[in-house]
Scaffold this motif. Structure first.
Motif, PDB file in Angstrom:
ATOM      1  N   THR A   1       0.678  -1.675   0.037  1.00  0.00           N
ATOM      2  CA  THR A   1      -0.081  -0.149  -0.443  1.00  0.00           C
ATOM      3  C   THR A   1       1.367   1.229   0.055  1.00  0.00           C
ATOM      4  O   THR A   1       0.317   2.498  -0.879  1.00  0.00           O
ATOM      5  CB  THR A   1      -1.192  -0.237   0.978  1.00  0.00           C
ATOM      6  OG1 THR A   1      -1.765  -0.808   1.156  1.00  0.00           O
ATOM      7  CG2 THR A   1      -1.916   1.707   1.567  1.00  0.00           C
ATOM      8  N   ASN A   2       1.965   1.449   1.042  1.00  0.00           N
ATOM      9  CA  ASN A   2       2.595   2.849   1.189  1.00  0.00           C
ATOM     10  C   ASN A   2       3.514   2.563  -0.033  1.00  0.00           C
ATOM     11  O   ASN A   2       3.943   3.870  -0.861  1.00  0.00           O
ATOM     12  CB  ASN A   2       3.801   2.627   1.700  1.00  0.00           C
ATOM     13  CG  ASN A   2       3.000   2.883   3.450  1.00  0.00           C
ATOM     14  OD1 ASN A   2       1.799   3.325   3.358  1.00  0.00           O
ATOM     15  ND2 ASN A   2       3.451   1.822   4.170  1.00  0.00           N
ATOM     16  N   ALA A   3       4.361   1.531  -1.305  1.00  0.00           N
ATOM     17  CA  ALA A   3       4.193   1.664  -2.441  1.00  0.00           C
ATOM     18  C   ALA A   3       3.688   2.300  -3.609  1.00  0.00           C
ATOM     19  O   ALA A   3       4.321   2.455  -4.804  1.00  0.00           O
ATOM     20  CB  ALA A   3       4.761   0.297  -2.811  1.00  0.00           C
ATOM     21  N   SER A   4       2.267   1.943  -2.830  1.00  0.00           N
ATOM     22  CA  SER A   4       1.098   2.376  -4.210  1.00  0.00           C
ATOM     23  C   SER A   4       0.845   4.021  -4.463  1.00  0.00           C
ATOM     24  O   SER A   4       1.598   4.330  -3.012  1.00  0.00           O
ATOM     25  CB  SER A   4       0.198   1.763  -4.014  1.00  0.00           C
ATOM     26  OG  SER A   4      -0.172   2.870  -3.088  1.00  0.00           O
ATOM     27  N   LYS A  42      -3.219  -6.197  -6.732  1.00  0.00           N
ATOM     28  CA  LYS A  42      -4.555  -6.178  -7.150  1.00  0.00           C
ATOM     29  C   LYS A  42      -5.685  -5.511  -6.609  1.00  0.00           C
ATOM     30  O   LYS A  42      -6.184  -3.971  -6.588  1.00  0.00           O
ATOM     31  CB  LYS A  42      -5.584  -7.319  -7.440  1.00  0.00           C
ATOM     32  CG  LYS A  42      -7.001  -6.972  -7.989  1.00  0.00           C
ATOM     33  CD  LYS A  42      -7.123  -8.519  -8.848  1.00  0.00           C
ATOM     34  CE  LYS A  42      -8.132  -8.246  -9.808  1.00  0.00           C
ATOM     35  NZ  LYS A  42      -8.516  -9.379 -10.086  1.00  0.00           N
ATOM     36  N   ARG A  43      -5.690  -5.952  -4.794  1.00  0.00           N
ATOM     37  CA  ARG A  43      -6.164  -5.415  -3.740  1.00  0.00           C
ATOM     38  C   ARG A  43      -6.207  -3.823  -4.077  1.00  0.00           C
ATOM     39  O   ARG A  43      -6.608  -2.379  -3.769  1.00  0.00           O
ATOM     40  CB  ARG A  43      -7.025  -5.331  -2.983  1.00  0.00           C
ATOM     41  CG  ARG A  43      -7.647  -7.311  -3.434  1.00  0.00           C
ATOM     42  CD  ARG A  43      -7.318  -8.021  -1.901  1.00  0.00           C
ATOM     43  NE  ARG A  43      -8.553  -9.306  -2.589  1.00  0.00           N
ATOM     44  CZ  ARG A  43      -8.369 -10.191  -1.848  1.00  0.00           C
ATOM     45  NH1 ARG A  43      -7.771 -10.115   0.216  1.00  0.00           N
ATOM     46  NH2 ARG A  43      -9.374 -11.719  -2.035  1.00  0.00           N
ATOM     47  N   VAL A  44      -5.049  -3.520  -3.361  1.00  0.00           N
ATOM     48  CA  VAL A  44      -4.342  -2.345  -3.261  1.00  0.00           C
ATOM     49  C   VAL A  44      -4.536  -0.810  -4.162  1.00  0.00           C
ATOM     50  O   VAL A  44      -5.313  -0.236  -4.099  1.00  0.00           O
ATOM     51  CB  VAL A  44      -3.455  -2.268  -2.284  1.00  0.00           C
ATOM     52  CG1 VAL A  44      -2.557  -0.826  -2.202  1.00  0.00           C
ATOM     53  CG2 VAL A  44      -3.064  -2.779  -1.062  1.00  0.00           C
ATOM     54  N   ALA A  45      -4.444  -1.198  -5.517  1.00  0.00           N
ATOM     55  CA  ALA A  45      -4.448  -0.593  -6.621  1.00  0.00           C
ATOM     56  C   ALA A  45      -6.455  -0.606  -6.713  1.00  0.00           C
ATOM     57  O   ALA A  45      -6.569   0.951  -6.844  1.00  0.00           O
ATOM     58  CB  ALA A  45      -4.503  -0.761  -8.328  1.00  0.00           C
ATOM     59  N   ALA A  46      -6.773  -1.276  -6.628  1.00  0.00           N
ATOM     60  CA  ALA A  46      -8.301  -0.624  -6.652  1.00  0.00           C
ATOM     61  C   ALA A  46      -8.583   0.160  -4.751  1.00  0.00           C
ATOM     62  O   ALA A  46      -9.691   1.608  -5.509  1.00  0.00           O
ATOM     63  CB  ALA A  46      -9.436  -2.024  -6.256  1.00  0.00           C
TER      64      ALA A  46
END
Length: 155
Positions: free
Chosen positions: A21-24, A127-131
């Motif tokens: 998440t923090n890298a997104s 995939k979930r973090v991108a969404a």
């Protein structure tokens, strides 16, 4: 959006979620914690995150008690046992969602099988973090966000 990922031992899945998440790219900030933290991050979590170029600096296994003042917008449980636990009262205003994830650190197998398990879990989280990052950028109201979030854990 401030997110707190919860897993009982805060050693693998919640750590992976925090780092990814923090890298997104998105308006998201994450931390992770456990109800019964073991005090160390699983070494393969660090290895497979690093192999993907995801920063592992500062990752540590810690208690959810350390996050009383974090004021998370969202609390995400990633293991079934944590989902069934009673969360501390200070999570009361946070939206809560469950993303059941298999624990790759429990796999007993070859190095190739372990690598596949970790990489599969990381793929699901990415995939979930991108969404999730897309949802964070939409500034949805709490009800709309809760509905949208309930669908992420099923993917």
């Amino acid at each position: 959006m401030k997110i707190l990922y919860i897993c009982t031992h805060n050693r693998c899945r919640s750590i992976l979620c925090e780092a990814i998440t923090n890298a997104s790219k998105g308006n998201v900030e994450a931390r992770s914690a456990g109800s019964q933290p073991v005090g160390e991050v699983h070494p393969l979590s660090l290895k497979y995150l690093a192999e993907r170029g995801i920063d592992t600096q500062g990752l540590r296994s810690q208690s959810w008690d350390e996050f009383e003042d974090y004021n998370a917008d969202l609390v995400v449980t990633v293991c079934d046992s944590a989902a069934g636990e009673s969360c501390p009262v200070y999570f009361g205003k946070s939206l809560k969602v469950h993303w059941g994830l298999e624990d790759p650190s429990k796999l007993k197998g070859t190095e190739e099988e372990k690598a596949k398990a970790f990489n599969t879990t990381i793929d699901i989280i990415e995939k979930r973090v991108a969404a999730l990052a897309e949802l964070a950028d939409k500034n949805l109201d709490k009800a709309a966000l809760k509905e949208a979030l309930s669908n992420l854990g099923a993917n």
